[in-house]
Design an enzyme around this catalytic site. Structure first.
Site, PDB file in Angstrom:
ATOM      1  N   LYS A 145       0.855  -1.203   0.000  1.00 14.49           N
ATOM      2  CA  LYS A 145       0.000   0.000   0.000  1.00 14.49           C
ATOM      3  C   LYS A 145       0.876   1.233   0.000  1.00 14.49           C
ATOM      4  CE  LYS A 145      -3.939  -2.156   0.381  1.00 14.49           C
ATOM      5  NZ  LYS A 145      -5.374  -2.064   0.380  1.00 14.49           N
ATOM      6  N   HIS A 261      -8.019 -13.678  -5.254  1.00 13.03           N
ATOM      7  CA  HIS A 261      -8.732 -12.530  -4.691  1.00 13.03           C
ATOM      8  C   HIS A 261     -10.170 -12.595  -5.191  1.00 13.03           C
ATOM      9  CE1 HIS A 261      -9.612  -8.358  -3.618  1.00 13.03           C
ATOM     10  NE2 HIS A 261      -8.473  -8.321  -2.958  1.00 13.03           N
TER      11      HIS A 261
HETATM   12  C1  CAP Z   1      -6.949  -5.132   2.046  1.00 13.93           C
HETATM   13  C2  CAP Z   1      -7.289  -5.198   0.575  1.00 13.93           C
HETATM   14  C3  CAP Z   1      -8.195  -6.326   0.058  1.00 13.93           C
HETATM   15  C4  CAP Z   1      -9.398  -6.684   0.887  1.00 13.93           C
HETATM   16  C5  CAP Z   1     -10.560  -7.291   0.117  1.00 13.93           C
HETATM   17  C6  CAP Z   1      -7.898  -3.883   0.234  1.00 13.93           C
HETATM   18  O1  CAP Z   1      -6.260  -3.956   2.406  1.00 13.93           O
HETATM   19  O2  CAP Z   1      -6.130  -5.301  -0.194  1.00 13.93           O
HETATM   20  O3  CAP Z   1      -8.544  -5.995  -1.256  1.00 13.93           O
HETATM   21  O4  CAP Z   1      -8.913  -7.563   1.828  1.00 13.93           O
HETATM   22  O5  CAP Z   1     -11.464  -7.858   0.970  1.00 13.93           O
HETATM   23  O6  CAP Z   1      -7.474  -3.267  -0.725  1.00 13.93           O
HETATM   24  O7  CAP Z   1      -8.870  -3.512   0.866  1.00 13.93           O
HETATM   25  P1  CAP Z   1      -6.203  -3.373   3.913  1.00 13.93           P
HETATM   26  P2  CAP Z   1     -11.872  -9.406   1.024  1.00 13.93           P
HETATM   27  O8  CAP Z   1      -5.469  -4.380   4.735  1.00 13.93           O
HETATM   28  O9  CAP Z   1      -5.432  -2.073   3.799  1.00 13.93           O
HETATM   29  O10 CAP Z   1      -7.604  -3.192   4.359  1.00 13.93           O
HETATM   30  O11 CAP Z   1     -10.705 -10.139   1.551  1.00 13.93           O
HETATM   31  O12 CAP Z   1     -13.006  -9.378   1.971  1.00 13.93           O
HETATM   32  O13 CAP Z   1     -12.249  -9.821  -0.351  1.00 13.93           O
HETATM   33 MG    MG Z   2      -7.016  -4.857  -2.155  1.00 17.90          MG
END
Ligand code: CAP
Ligand code: MG
Length: 406
Positions: A145, A261
């Site tokens: 990030k 994902h």
């Molecule tokens: C997490 C993440 C993922 C989510 C998707 C994001 O980042 O990379 O895409 O986990 O959710 O961009 O939000 P953070 P799921 O750790 O910064 O929140 O696993 O429920 O599909």
């Molecule tokens: Mg993500």
């Protein structure tokens, strides 16, 4: 789940639907069974009782707003149909039928003959643990990030710092593919160098490069990415399709694990009365060969989800279905160190916990953020309350001060 004694479970694909309807449940269930197999809105001059008997879907039971419908295995393609055809039958037109106002596919059970057409994961939990030399503790990772904007060099630095702090995994965000600011070739090469450096220092780590693209190009792209040094691939199953996961998993040239994902799943999983629950998606991803799959954060993180539903996804990753290898369940989305104990208490230790903001948002930067995550994992693994463990672990303590704990 008990499927009923009077049905040959190897002769049908059996589905559980939650139905909201203004008519009787019996009428609605029959309308679904007809539309998805041999019937339509009117009687036909071309239908025979033999066709209906052999290929018509059968309503097995109705219980409150739930109905169980069995589709004869003959309704499914013997070879080329794959998941697209399965979904056209069990999750196709029925969502738009006027006879239901809402409809949700909650679960699906496949007969052996269909399970045998799919090979399941090549690596799964065991294979990933072996590659990472991490036999017991939960895997612990990060999503680089900001999700977009970093250069290949900055991405590689992030990965190196995360590994130096102890993380076993990292990955691209689903929105990062091959943008000008971070070309996929340069990124893959730079990250591979960072991973090699970590390995030469005694730490094993993998980073999943996002190869999500059009179906006709995904295997070729994955092969290239692998030749540039990728140790893991990532694919978005909902936007790319199940066939993309299966193509990668079954291609003999692909020799690294596939992180799956599920971006966009919320469009149809979120409404508790309409759409498709995550459970059937999990089962299909496992059949198609995903090695790791996002399953939610058990109602703890930033994305909507409930502990019961997410736990059923976890079970579908780890149970003995089909003789497939197990899938590594990934807990992701708004994760930070103070919630890890709670998640592991519910989910157990066979999981990959990962955080983007919960690593690079740490006041001390990525390396200390990674250390705090690892310390929280260790606390959970040793069954020590996180606040207790933080007394001797500065990085964890800083994370608890910033984000608190659950
Ligand atoms: C997490 C993440 C993922 C989510 C998707 C994001 O980042 O990379 O895409 O986990 O959710 O961009 O939000 P953070 P799921 O750790 O910064 O929140 O696993 O429920 O599909
Ligand atoms: Mg993500």
């Amino acid at each position: 789940m008990h499927l009923g004694e009077d049905i040959d479970v190897d002769a049908y694909v059996i589905c559980d639907y939650r139905v909201t309807t203004g008519m009787s449940m019996e009428k609605a269930a029959n309308a679904i069974a007809a539309e998805q197999s041999t019937g339509t809105w009117t009687d036909l001059t071309t239908t025979t009782s033999k066709i209906v008997e052999n290929y018509g879907a059968k309503v097995l039971s109705i219980d409150g707003d739930m109905t169980r419908i069995a589709f004869p295995v003959e309704d499914f393609s013997i070879d080329i149909g794959g998941v697209p055809q399965i979904l056209s039958v069990i999750a196709g037109n029925l969502f738009g039928l006027e006879s239901v106002s809402k409809l949700r596919l909650e679960d699906v059970f496949f007969p052996r003959s269909i399970q045998e057409m799919y090979k399941g994961p090549k690596f799964g939990v065991e294979g990933m643990r072996k590659l990472l030399d991490r036999p017991e503790k939960p895997l612990v990772g990060t999503i680089v990030k900001p999700k977009i904007g970093l250069s290949p060099k900055d991405t590689a630095n992030y990965v190196y710092e995360a590994g130096a702090g102890g993380l076993t995994n990292s990955k691209d965000d689903e929105t990062l593919t091959n943008q000008k600011f971070c070309p996929i070739e340069d990124r893959t090469v730079a990250v591979a160098e960072a991973l090699d450096r970590l390995e030469s220092e005694g730490h094993k780590m993998m980073h999943a490069i996002n190869v999500s693209t059009n179906g006709d190009r995904i295997v070729e792209l994955a092969e290239k990415v692998q030749s540039w040094g990728a140790k893991e691939l990532m694919v978005d199953v909902i936007t790319c399709g199940f066939g993309a996961v299966q193509a990668l998993a079954e291609d003999p040239s692909i020799k690294v694990p596939i992180h799956v994902h599920r971006t966009m799943h919320g469009a149809f999983t979120r409404d508790p009365l309409h759409g498709i629950a995550m459970l059937p998606i999990t089962k299909l991803v496992r059949m198609c060969g995903g090695d790791a799959l996002h399953i939610g954060t058990l109602g703890v993180g930033k994305m909507s989800g409930d502990p019961k539903g997410d736990l059923s996804n976890l079970d579908a990753c780890l149970d003995s279905t089909g003789g497939y290898r197990t899938v590594m369940p990934v807990l992701s989305g708004g994760v930070y160190p103070g919630m890890i104990g709670r998640m592991i208490q519910i989910a157990g230790k066979n999981v990959q916990v990962q955080a983007g903001g919960g690593v690079s948002g740490h006041p001390g930067g990525v390396r200390k953020g990674a250390m705090a995550m690892c310390q929280a994992i260790d606390a959970a693994f040793l069954d020590i309350p996180v606040t207790e463990y933080a007394k001797d672990n500065v990085e964890l303590n800083e994370a608890l001060i910033k984000w608190g704990y659950k």
